[in-house]
Write an enzyme that holds these catalytic residues in place. Structure first.
Site, short mmCIF file in Angstrom:
data_model
loop_
_atom_site.label_atom_id
_atom_site.label_comp_id
_atom_site.label_asym_id
_atom_site.label_seq_id
_atom_site.Cartn_x
_atom_site.Cartn_y
_atom_site.Cartn_z
CD GLU A 152 -2.63 1.19 2.66
OE1 GLU A 152 -3.57 2.02 2.76
OE2 GLU A 152 -2.39 0.32 3.55
CE LYS A 201 -7.48 1.95 2.94
NZ LYS A 201 -6.29 2.25 3.78
CB CYS A 204 -5.18 -1.37 4.49
SG CYS A 204 -4.39 -1.38 6.12
#
Length: 349
Positions: A69, A156, A190
C-alpha cells in the site's frame, strides 16, 4: 459367400490400462510480494528502488509482483498533518503540500514508467500508489500486464481513521477484477479487506489472485488474510512495507506523533508481515517480520477448483433468494455539466 475378416491382432490388451491418478495439469504461477520501504518525499528514488526490486523478482522467475500500500508516494505513518478538531497548523498544511507533491497523476509519466518496467521484466505488476487528482489524493492500486499495458486502478473505498483527512473516498467504478494470462486479479487495500460486502463483490467478479496491499503489521492481520483465502477460494497475496524511523525524514521535518521521543533511527515503525496464502488457507510463504524481503511462492491454480468444490461463496453455497447484494459501479461526480444542445423544453435530459 463373403468371409468376415479376422479381427486385428493386438500385442497388448485391447483396452489399455488407464492411470486413474493422472489429471490435466493446472497452470502454476510464480508470485512475489515485495516487503520494502518507500523513499519518503522522493518519488523518483522510490521508482528507482521499485525497478531494482522488480528486476530481482523477475530474475527469480516471478510472473506476478505485488507491492505494498502507498509504496509510491508513501504511507504517512505517525503523522497527524497538524490536525485537531477545529484547527490545522501551518506546519501540517506544509506537510500536506509536500505529500501532495510526492503523489502521482493517473494517467501520467510515472504510470508510463511503471508500465515500461512491467514490459521490460515481463511481469504482471500490482503497485500501491498515492494518486493525485487535482488537489485530492487517493490511496490507489495500479495494475499492469506483462506486455507493459496499463490495465486500470482500484481506489481505496474507505480510508481508515485519520487517513480520511488526507485521502478521498473511492467509488464503485474502481473495484475491478482483471482477466490476465495468469488468472483473474484484483485488489482490496488494508482494512477494506474487512468489509464483507466489498469482498463479496470481488468474489462475484471471479477473482482468483486476490491482492491485499496493506499497512497493518499486527499478527492478527494474518487471521484476516487466512479468512479471505478460505472464504473466497482464492490465493491471497498481502504486501506490507518494512520501515525503520530512518526511512522517513528526521525530526522536526517529520514527526511521529506521540512516539517520536521513544524512537531511534533503527527503530522499526512498520514490521511487515507480508504473506502468501492458498485457497485452502495454507501459508505458502511468510509472514516475514525480519526486514525488507521478496517473499515468493508457486501458485497451483488447480487449488482454486479444489477449494470451490468445498465452498463457493457466490456459487453453490450462496442463497440469492434469501441474501443478495447490489453494487453501484458507476462513477460519482460532484459536478455534472449539461450543454445547451442537450436541453429540452421540459428541462435537462
Amino acid at each position: 459367400m463373403a468371409l468376415t475378416p479376422a479381427p486385428p491382432v493386438h500385442d497388448g490388451p485391447l483396452f489399455p490400462e488407464v492411470d486413474m491418478g493422472a489429471e490435466p495439469s493446472a497452470p502454476t504461477v510464480r508470485a512475489t510480494v515485495v516487503q520494502a520501504s518507500t523513499v519518503f518525499y522522493d518519488t523518483p528514488a522510490t521508482l528507482d528502488k521499485a525497478e531494482r526490486l522488480l528486476a530481482e523478482a523477475a530474475g527469480h522467475g516471478s510472473q506476478l509482483v505485488v507491492f505494498p500500500e502507498a509504496f509510491v508516494g508513501g504511507y504517512p505513518r505517525g503523522s497527524t498533518f497538524g490536525v485537531t478538531i477545529g484547527n490545522r497548523t501551518a506546519k501540517g498544511k506544509e506537510d500536506f503540500r509536500r505529500y501532495h507533491a510526492s503523489a502521482i497523476d493517473v494517467p501520467g509519466p510515472e504510470v508510463d514508467l511503471l508500465a515500461a518496467m512491467a514490459g521490460k521484466y515481463k511481469v504482471h505488476l500490482v503497485m500501491g500508489v498515492i494518486e493525485r487528482d487535482g488537489y485530492t489524493l487517493y490511496c490507489t492500486v495500479l495494475f499492469f500486464d506483462s506486455q507493459g499495458g496499463y490495465l486500470g486502478k482500484h481506489r481505496k473505498v474507505m480510508p481508515t481513521a485519520l487517513e480520511r483527512i488526507i485521502w478521498g473516498f473511492g467509488d464503485g467504478s474502481t473495484i475491478p477484477v482483471f482477466s490476465t494470462q495468469i488468472g483473474k486479479i484484483g485488489a482490496a487495500i488494508c482494512w477494506e479487506n474487512r468489509m464483507p460486502l466489498l469482498r463479496t463483490a470481488m468474489y462475484a467478479k471471479g477473482i482468483e489472485i486476490y491482492c491485499a496491499p496493506t499497512a497493518d503489521a499486527r499478527p492478527i492481520w494474518q487471521s484476516s488474510m487466512t479468512h479471505v483465502a478460505l472464504e473466497g477460494g482464492c490465493f491471497v497475496l498481502s504486501a506490507n512495507q518494512f520501515c525503520r524511523r530512518k526511512d522517513y525524514p528526521p525530526p522536526p521535518e517529520y514527526v511521529f506523533s506521540g512516539t517520536e521521543e521513544e524512537l531511534i533511527p533503527d527503530s522499526v515503525v512498520c514490521a511487515g508481515g507480508s504473506v502468501i496464502i492458498s485457497p485452502s488457507g495454507s501459508v505458502l510463504a511468510g509472514p516475514n517480520y525480519d526486514g525488507e524481503a521478496l517473499i515468493s511462492a508457486d501458485l497451483d491454480l488447480g487449488e482454486i477448483a479444489r477449494a470451490k468444490f468445498d465452498f463457493d461463496v457466490v456459487g453453490h453455497y450462496s442463497r440469492p433468494e434469501v441474501l443478495s447484494l447490489i453494487v453501484r459501479d458507476h462513477p460519482t461526480k460532484p459536478v455534472t455539466f449539461t450543454s445547451a444542445s442537450e436541453e429540452t423544453e421540459g428541462g435537462h435530459k
